[in-house]
Design an enzyme around this catalytic site. Structure first.
Site, PDB file in Angstrom:
ATOM      1  CG  ASN A 180      -0.309   0.033   2.532  1.00 25.56           C
ATOM      2  OD1 ASN A 180       0.844   0.483   2.647  1.00 25.56           O
ATOM      3  ND2 ASN A 180      -0.988  -0.420   3.555  1.00 25.56           N
ATOM      4  CB  ALA A 241      -8.699  -7.901   6.407  1.00 24.94           C
ATOM      5  CG  ASP A 244      -4.782  -9.015   4.659  1.00 21.01           C
ATOM      6  OD1 ASP A 244      -3.689  -8.635   4.221  1.00 21.01           O
ATOM      7  OD2 ASP A 244      -5.125  -8.894   5.848  1.00 21.01           O
ATOM      8  N   GLY A 279     -14.565  -6.531  10.735  1.00 18.07           N
ATOM      9  CA  GLY A 279     -13.758  -7.732  10.936  1.00 18.07           C
ATOM     10  C   GLY A 279     -12.903  -8.040   9.719  1.00 18.07           C
TER      11      GLY A 279
HETATM   12  O1  RIB Z   1      -4.355  -6.891   7.416  1.00 19.55           O
HETATM   13  C1  RIB Z   1      -5.177  -7.011   8.551  1.00 19.55           C
HETATM   14  C2  RIB Z   1      -4.567  -7.980   9.522  1.00 19.55           C
HETATM   15  O2  RIB Z   1      -3.359  -7.452  10.008  1.00 19.55           O
HETATM   16  C3  RIB Z   1      -5.405  -8.240  10.752  1.00 19.55           C
HETATM   17  O3  RIB Z   1      -6.305  -9.309  10.588  1.00 19.55           O
HETATM   18  C4  RIB Z   1      -4.361  -8.460  11.833  1.00 19.55           C
HETATM   19  O4  RIB Z   1      -4.362  -9.744  12.369  1.00 19.55           O
HETATM   20  C5  RIB Z   1      -3.020  -8.118  11.201  1.00 19.55           C
HETATM   21  O5  RIB Z   1      -2.355  -9.249  10.811  1.00 19.55           O
END
Ligand code: RIB
Length: 296
Positions: A180, A241, A244, A279
């Protein structure tokens, strides 16, 4: 098939109006515990969106590890769990009213995911075509895995998050790096514009740079072409997240054989939907929701 080698954390999330200042004590608005960890978030995303995934991760010896185990087993991601004698990984997260987050990670069991553990699972891991890495396990292990997959001719996607402790020697084994803006600045220096910063990562040895700019969209720079993908407009509730979910969905689309632009849009839509929910893994959207946003 997609391999993910990385962290599992239990996220302890406190919602606040504004981030706590140094020296300040403030009352939180709400407390929640969620399954998280950048590795687990990417693995759960790719698996929930329908791909075959092997997730290699270390869980500890406490109640948090038990919670994480139940979550991973519930979606058939239990095969790659290794147990170590340590507290589980934990993240303390503040989420502000505007949906931004601040995270402190305590690695715990994640710091025990060694090259030896990767080597023990080498045969099953190398059935995958794509490897997803982040930086919440020992860097030497990520480096080992990147080299292993690169030498086997597989696609390695590296999320340099968090960006501390990364040696540029990994970049020669990475096909796509996905920072990022904060991580990009930490990797290349703080005074560079986007094009100079991406050029610097190319010079360091990485062929493709995928910069995740949140609500400003995606900037992708390959050795010969660049692409800009605008962000989908949504009301942010919790951005935890989102990066992710992006990586998990992006790998999923590439693994389906779809092209770069289509995969970038698919991943952007998935990440946009995830910020409308609270979450980490709990915010992963369903495939139909992504397709519907793409169709609007
Ligand atoms: O990218 C988000 C994540 O970063 C969270 O779920 C936390 O556990 C950290 O690893």
């Amino acid at each position: 098939m997609i391999a993910v080698i990385g962290s599992s954390n239990i996220d302890m999330v406190i919602n606040v109006d504004d981030f706590t200042l140094p020296g300040q004590t403030q009352k939180g608005l709400e407390l929640s515990y969620y399954p998280g960890g950048k590795g687990a978030n990417q693995a759960v995303t790719a698996k929930s969106l329908g791909r075959d995934v092997l997730f290699l991760t270390c869980l500890g010896n406490d109640g948090n590890a038990q919670m994480m185990k139940r979550e991973l087993e519930a979606i058939d991601l239990g095969n790659g769990i290794r147990y170590v004698d340590s507290p589980n990984g934990v993240a303390l997260i503040e989420v502000s009213r505007s949906g931004e987050n601040r995270i402190i990670v305590y690695p715990g069991a994640n710091s025990r995911l060694s090259p030896d553990i990767i080597d023990d699972s080498r045969e099953s891991l190398l059935k995958a075509d794509i490897l997803l890495l982040q930086n919440e396990i020992p860097f030497e292990s990520s480096l080992y895995a990147a080299k292993l997959f690169n030498e086997a001719g597989k696609t390695v996607i590296f999320d340099p998050a968090p960006s501390s402790g990364i040696d540029k020697s990994i970049l020669q084994y990475v096909d796509i790096i996905t920072p990022n803006e904060t991580e990009m600045a930490e990797l290349t220096g703080h005074n560079l514009g986007i094009e100079d910063a991406t050029a610097k990562l190319h010079e360091m040895g990485c062929g493709n740079v995928l910069l995740k700019r949140g609500n400003k969209g995606i900037f992708f720079s390959g050795r010969s072409k660049s692409l800009v993908v605008p962000a989908f407009k949504v009301r942010a509730v919790d951005s935890t997240a989102a990066g992710d979910v992006f990586n998990g969905a992006f790998a999923c689309s590439l693994d389906r054989g779809l092209d770069l632009r289509v995969s970038l849009r698919y991943a952007s839509a998935a990440a946009a939907l995830s910020v409308t929910r609270r979450g980490a893994q709990k915010s992963v959207p369903r495939n139909e929701e992504i397709e519907s946003l793409l169709g609007e």
